[in-house]
Enzyme design. Structure first.
Site, PDB file in Angstrom:
ATOM      1  N   GLN A  20     -48.274  47.696 -29.036  1.00  0.00           N
ATOM      2  CA  GLN A  20     -49.428  48.566 -28.806  1.00  0.00           C
ATOM      3  C   GLN A  20     -49.643  49.585 -29.919  1.00  0.00           C
ATOM      4  OE1 GLN A  20     -48.286  49.123 -24.390  1.00  0.00           O
ATOM      5  NE2 GLN A  20     -50.487  49.341 -24.418  1.00  0.00           N
ATOM      6  N   HIS A 114     -41.225  44.448 -23.836  1.00  0.00           N
ATOM      7  CA  HIS A 114     -42.428  45.081 -23.282  1.00  0.00           C
ATOM      8  C   HIS A 114     -43.607  44.129 -23.487  1.00  0.00           C
ATOM      9  CE1 HIS A 114     -44.399  49.125 -22.166  1.00  0.00           C
ATOM     10  NE2 HIS A 114     -45.364  48.220 -22.149  1.00  0.00           N
ATOM     11  N   GLU A 159     -42.098  46.252 -16.640  1.00  0.00           N
ATOM     12  CA  GLU A 159     -43.015  45.672 -15.660  1.00  0.00           C
ATOM     13  C   GLU A 159     -42.942  44.148 -15.569  1.00  0.00           C
ATOM     14  OE1 GLU A 159     -46.953  47.259 -16.331  1.00  0.00           O
ATOM     15  OE2 GLU A 159     -46.322  49.248 -15.680  1.00  0.00           O
TER      16      GLU A 159
HETATM   17  C1  BGC Z   1     -47.907  49.164 -19.310  1.00  0.00           C
HETATM   18  C2  BGC Z   1     -48.469  49.698 -20.599  1.00  0.00           C
HETATM   19  C3  BGC Z   1     -49.968  49.876 -20.464  1.00  0.00           C
HETATM   20  C4  BGC Z   1     -50.224  50.879 -19.371  1.00  0.00           C
HETATM   21  C5  BGC Z   1     -51.688  51.193 -19.147  1.00  0.00           C
HETATM   22  C6  BGC Z   1     -48.490  49.806 -18.073  1.00  0.00           C
HETATM   23  O1  BGC Z   1     -48.750  48.840 -17.107  1.00  0.00           O
HETATM   24  O2  BGC Z   1     -46.515  49.210 -19.317  1.00  0.00           O
HETATM   25  O3  BGC Z   1     -48.123  48.820 -21.631  1.00  0.00           O
HETATM   26  O4  BGC Z   1     -50.567  50.241 -21.653  1.00  0.00           O
HETATM   27  O5  BGC Z   1     -49.729  50.381 -18.168  1.00  0.00           O
HETATM   28  O6  BGC Z   1     -52.393  50.094 -18.707  1.00  0.00           O
END
Ligand code: BGC
Length: 433
Positions: A20, A114, A159
């Site tokens: 990101q 990630h 996640e």
């Molecule tokens: C994730 C991030 C994402 C953020 C906002 C989370 O689910 O870990 O990578 O940018 O939410 O959507």
């Protein structure tokens, strides 16, 4: 906004992820996904925030926020560009970045996975093949041997539930698969791999004699699912079970539950986290829809609640509710590993931060052991399918000239990080209607 105070020793930070922000890597699954044109606004993770070349500058941003700790992820495809071939250059880069954090009294908190993977791992069949998890575990072993003297705190997977849902059930993210059955296989693989990684991280640090208490967990996307009608309520429980419970019980306790393959057996007996990592963003109302492809449900918002730029409900009480639920069940320390809002104009973020932290403070005052809070995120970044059109940053990032500018909410967050409280003066300065 209401005044609150956080206890002494409470740690505050920010969270980011490699794809990101880093830019420049062509060897990961999201690079290919962007090349294939899946990103809604046509942007590309090859640019992102060019953080790979701006580590010093971005450490200064962290310093300005007075954070105690920072959660960052390593890009597996950079560290292991080919199967079994590790890059000294990439690991040296991360060593340098982590040392910079430490030099500035910022505790590094490192995520190993990630959402992105090396392309070669995907080409081998990724997590759908049992024999492939060894590659991830070798990468974990290598990284902990190389960085474990600097890093005590680790997240194995970010996640796993969101990753499986979008990557393997709905095919919207890489690797673009659409198969519930395949996804269950992946669930089991990720659970087993997390547990093995947990053991590897602990044993490598112990055997190498690295100092400091090792802390390992995963960062779980936890939502509140609720129903209004009786069918909705039943569905909400089912969604909670499939989306959250299977991973929580699997990764924390080693239980392989129905309907995962070989369910009913306990992969191992023990506790495989040292903290409960919770990424909390929002709440959903679950409704029945007659559509097998959406698994007979849809996730709705509550008309009464304020929304972020992406239309997600803002529900600060939820952070209290989820911490209470999981603390009562597992009696383990809780880290809020992510919490944040997409808010381009910064109209809602100051209240969002204050109201979520007030709920954290309330939970702590009732004996719930929440030890850390990481705000998502440091600066606007490449937000997966939304590309450059979501704005979660405490700093605005102009992707064209890479200029970072602190938002007012960044100033507020910096003050809270420093003082560990919200005062009347801060409320006067930052409250938005
Ligand atoms: C994730 C991030 C994402 C953020 C906002 C989370 O689910 O870990 O990578 O940018 O939410 O959507």
């Amino acid at each position: 906004m209401e005044k609150f105070a956080l206890p002494e020793g409470f740690l505050m930070g920010t969270a980011t992820a490699s794809v990101q922000i880093e830019g420049g890597d062509k060897n990961n699954t999201w690079y290919k996904w962007c090349e294939e044109g899946h990103i809604k606004d046509g942007s590309h993770c090859i640019t992102a925030c060019d953080h790979w070349n701006r580590v010093e500058e971005d450490t200064e941003l962290l310093k300005e926020l007075n954070v105690d700790t920072h959660r960052m992820s390593l890009e597996w495809s950079r560290v292991e560009p080919k199967p079994g071939i590790f890059s000294d250059e990439a690991i040296e880069h991360y060593r340098y970045e982590i040392q910079l954090l430490i030099k500035n009294s910022i505790i590094p908190f490192v995520t190993l996975h990630h959402f992105s993977e090396p392309l070669w791992f995907d080409e081998m069949g990724g997590w759908t093949k049992e024999e492939n998890s060894r590659y991830f575990l070798e990468y974990v072993q290598y990284v902990v041997e190389k960085l474990g003297d600097l890093v005590t705190d680790w997240v194995t997977f970010n996640e796993p539930n969101v990753y499986t849902k979008f990557g393997y059930i709905f095919g919207m993210w890489p690797p673009g698969k659409r198969s519930l059955l395949k996804s269950f296989k992946v669930y089991t693989e990720l659970i087993k791999t997390h547990i093995k990684a947990y053991d590897i991280i602990h044993s490598v640090r112990r055997l190498k004699g690295f100092k400091g208490e090792t802390k390992v967990g995963f960062a779980m996307h936890i939502r509140i699912f609720c129903g209004i009608s009786p069918v909705g309520k039943t569905l909400a429980k089912a969604v909670d079970y499939l989306f959250q419970e299977l991973y929580m019980e699997g990764m924390i306790r080693g239980k392989i539950k129905f309907p995962l393959p070989k369910n009913g057996y306990r992969y191992c007996r023990g506790t495989y986290v040292d903290f409960i990592g919770i990424n909390y963003y929002t709440r959903n109302i679950v409704e029945f829809v007659f559509s097998p492809s959406s698994l007979f449900h849809s996730l709705k918002c509550d008309k009464e609640l304020e929304k972020n730029d992406l239309g997600w409900d803002i529900y600060p009480k939820g952070i209290y509710q989820v911490c209470k639920k999981y603390y009562e069940r597992y009696k383990l320390p809780i880290y809020i590993t992510e919490n944040g809002i997409s808010d381009k104009n910064d109209e809602k973020r100051p209240n969002f931060i204050a109201n979520h932290l007030a709920n954290v403070a309330k939970a702590i005052s009732e004996g719930i052991d929440i030890q850390r809070y990481y705000h998502w995120t440091l600066m606007d970044n490449f937000e997966w399918l939304e590309g450059e059109s979501a704005f979660f940053g405490l700093y605005h990032c102009n992707f064209k000239n890479q200029i970072r500018t602190m938002r007012p909410s960044g100033k507020l967050y910096g003050m809270i990080c420093k003082e560990k409280k919200l005062t009347e003066e801060m409320i006067k300065e930052f409250q938005r209607n």
